[in-house]
Scaffold this motif. Structure first.
Motif, PDB file in Angstrom:
ATOM      1  N   SER A  48      45.246  44.247  39.248  1.00 10.73           N
ATOM      2  CA  SER A  48      44.125  44.285  40.190  1.00 10.73           C
ATOM      3  C   SER A  48      43.971  42.943  40.884  1.00 10.73           C
ATOM      4  O   SER A  48      44.398  41.907  40.374  1.00 10.73           O
ATOM      5  CB  SER A  48      42.833  44.631  39.441  1.00 10.73           C
ATOM      6  N   ILE A  49      43.327  42.983  42.044  1.00  9.59           N
ATOM      7  CA  ILE A  49      42.998  41.766  42.784  1.00  9.59           C
ATOM      8  C   ILE A  49      41.485  41.592  42.757  1.00  9.59           C
ATOM      9  O   ILE A  49      40.739  42.512  43.094  1.00  9.59           O
ATOM     10  CB  ILE A  49      43.485  41.834  44.235  1.00  9.59           C
ATOM     11  N   PHE A  50      41.049  40.405  42.339  1.00 12.89           N
ATOM     12  CA  PHE A  50      39.625  40.087  42.287  1.00 12.89           C
ATOM     13  C   PHE A  50      39.285  39.041  43.333  1.00 12.89           C
ATOM     14  O   PHE A  50      40.108  38.190  43.677  1.00 12.89           O
ATOM     15  CB  PHE A  50      39.245  39.533  40.907  1.00 12.89           C
ATOM     16  N   LYS A  51      38.063  39.110  43.819  1.00 15.37           N
ATOM     17  CA  LYS A  51      37.589  38.103  44.758  1.00 15.37           C
ATOM     18  C   LYS A  51      37.054  36.910  43.978  1.00 15.37           C
ATOM     19  O   LYS A  51      36.126  37.030  43.174  1.00 15.37           O
ATOM     20  CB  LYS A  51      36.488  38.681  45.655  1.00 15.37           C
ATOM     21  N   GLY A  52      37.667  35.743  44.185  1.00 10.78           N
ATOM     22  CA  GLY A  52      37.148  34.521  43.587  1.00 10.78           C
ATOM     23  C   GLY A  52      37.938  34.027  42.395  1.00 10.78           C
ATOM     24  O   GLY A  52      38.575  34.801  41.671  1.00 10.78           O
ATOM     25  N   ILE A  53      37.879  32.710  42.215  1.00 12.51           N
ATOM     26  CA  ILE A  53      38.583  32.033  41.121  1.00 12.51           C
ATOM     27  C   ILE A  53      37.622  31.746  39.976  1.00 12.51           C
ATOM     28  O   ILE A  53      36.662  30.990  40.122  1.00 12.51           O
ATOM     29  CB  ILE A  53      39.185  30.696  41.608  1.00 12.51           C
TER      30      ILE A  53
ATOM     31  N   TYR B  83      38.122  25.756  41.310  1.00  9.03           N
ATOM     32  CA  TYR B  83      39.383  25.618  40.582  1.00  9.03           C
ATOM     33  C   TYR B  83      39.240  24.775  39.316  1.00  9.03           C
ATOM     34  O   TYR B  83      40.045  24.895  38.394  1.00  9.03           O
ATOM     35  CB  TYR B  83      40.451  24.981  41.484  1.00  9.03           C
ATOM     36  N   SER B  84      38.213  23.934  39.253  1.00 13.16           N
ATOM     37  CA  SER B  84      38.060  23.014  38.120  1.00 13.16           C
ATOM     38  C   SER B  84      37.722  23.731  36.814  1.00 13.16           C
ATOM     39  O   SER B  84      37.910  23.165  35.732  1.00 13.16           O
ATOM     40  CB  SER B  84      36.980  21.968  38.417  1.00 13.16           C
TER      41      SER B  84
END
Length: 225
Positions: free
Chosen positions: A96-101, A59-60
Motif C-alpha cells: 500500500s501507499i500511505f500519505k506522509g512519512i 524525516y527525523s
C-alpha cells in the motif's frame, strides 16, 4: 535444579533466535492487512484521503525496523492515509501507499515524501523500509533492474513506469525527490527510496522510473507480468 536451569536457558535461547522471525511475521501481517484494505476501498475514498491534512513529513522521526517498534509497538496504520497501491511484478512486490512519512506508515507500506505530489505528474517519490527479508516492504527493491515495470494506482488509473536508473546517494541528496528531476528528464518519473542496507550507512538506494503508459484500473493489468 541444574536440569531446570538448563531447560530455561534453552527456551530463552530458542526465543531469542525466533525474535527476528516473529518481527518479520508481524510486519508482513500488517502489510497484508493494509493491502486488503486498499484493494477494497473505492477511488472516491482514496481521493478524500489524498486531501487528508493529518499527514506528516518529518524525516527525523523515522527509525529502522526494530523489535520494540514491531513486537512491542502499535503499528496499526491509519486507513485515512491510504492513497494507493504499489506493484512491482518482477520482484513480487505488492504494498500500500500511505500519505506522509512516519514510522507507522513505513511499517505498513510505502510512504509519500512530499505533501502535494500526484501520481503521473512531476516526480512521485516513495520511501520504504529496507529489510533483509525480501518479502517485506522494500526488502527486494535492490533486485529491481533497469527495464522493469513499476505500477502505482489510485484505483481509478494505473500509472506504469519503466526503470531507467538505480543509484546509491548520500542521505542528504534530497534533490532526487524534487520535481526538478522530472523536468530535467523531460517526463514524469517515480523515485523509490530505501536505506542502503541500514540507515547507519549514511546512504540511500534509489530506483528511478519514467512514466510510459496509463491504463484504466483493473487488477489484471496491475499484476500483469
Amino acid at each position: 535444579m541444574k536440569k531446570l536451569l538448563a531447560v530455561i536457558l534453552i527456551l530463552v535461547g530458542a526465543f531469542i533466535m525466533m525474535i527476528p522471525t516473529l518481527k518479520d511475521n508481524k510486519v508482513e501481517q500488517t502489510v497484508q492487512e493494509t493491502v486488503k484494505i486498499v484493494e477494497a476501498i473505492t477511488p472516491e475514498v482514496i481521493e478524500e484521503n489524498e486531501a487528508n491534512e493529518e499527514a506528516q513529513f518529518d524525516y527525523s522521526v523515522v527509525e529502522d525496523i526494530t523489535v520494540t517498534g514491531t513486537l512491542l509497538g502499535n503499528i496499526k496504520a491509519n486507513p485515512k492515509l491510504l492513497v494507493g497501491q504499489l506493484v512491482i511484478p518482477s520482484v513480487g512486490m505488492n504494498i500500500s501507499i500511505f500519505k506522509g512519512i512516519n514510522n507507522t506508515n513505513l511499517l505498513a507500506g510505502a510512504a509519500t515524501m512530499r505533501a502535494n505530489q500526484k501520481m503521473g505528474e512531476g516526480n512521485y517519490p516513495l520511501a520504504g523500509h529496507y529489510s533483509k527479508n525480501k518479502d517485506i516492504l522494500f526488502g527486494s527493491l535492490m533486485d529491481v533492474q533497469v527495464g522493469d515495470p513499476i505500477r502505482i494506482t489510485n484505483k481509478k488509473t494505473i500509472y506504469e513506469y519503466i526503470v531507467y536508473e538505480v543509484k546509491v546517494v548520500p542521505d542528504d541528496a534530497l534533490y532526487i525527490i524534487d520535481d526538478k528531476v522530472a523536468a530535467l528528464y523531460g517526463k514524469p518519473v517515480i523515485s523509490l527510496m530505501t536505506c542502503y542496507y541500514s540507515s547507519k550507512t549514511g546512504k540511500r538506494y534509489f530506483v528511478l522510473g519514467e512514466l510510459t503508459k496509463t491504463y484504466p484500473y483493473s487488477e489484471e493489468v496491475l499484476f500483469n507480468d
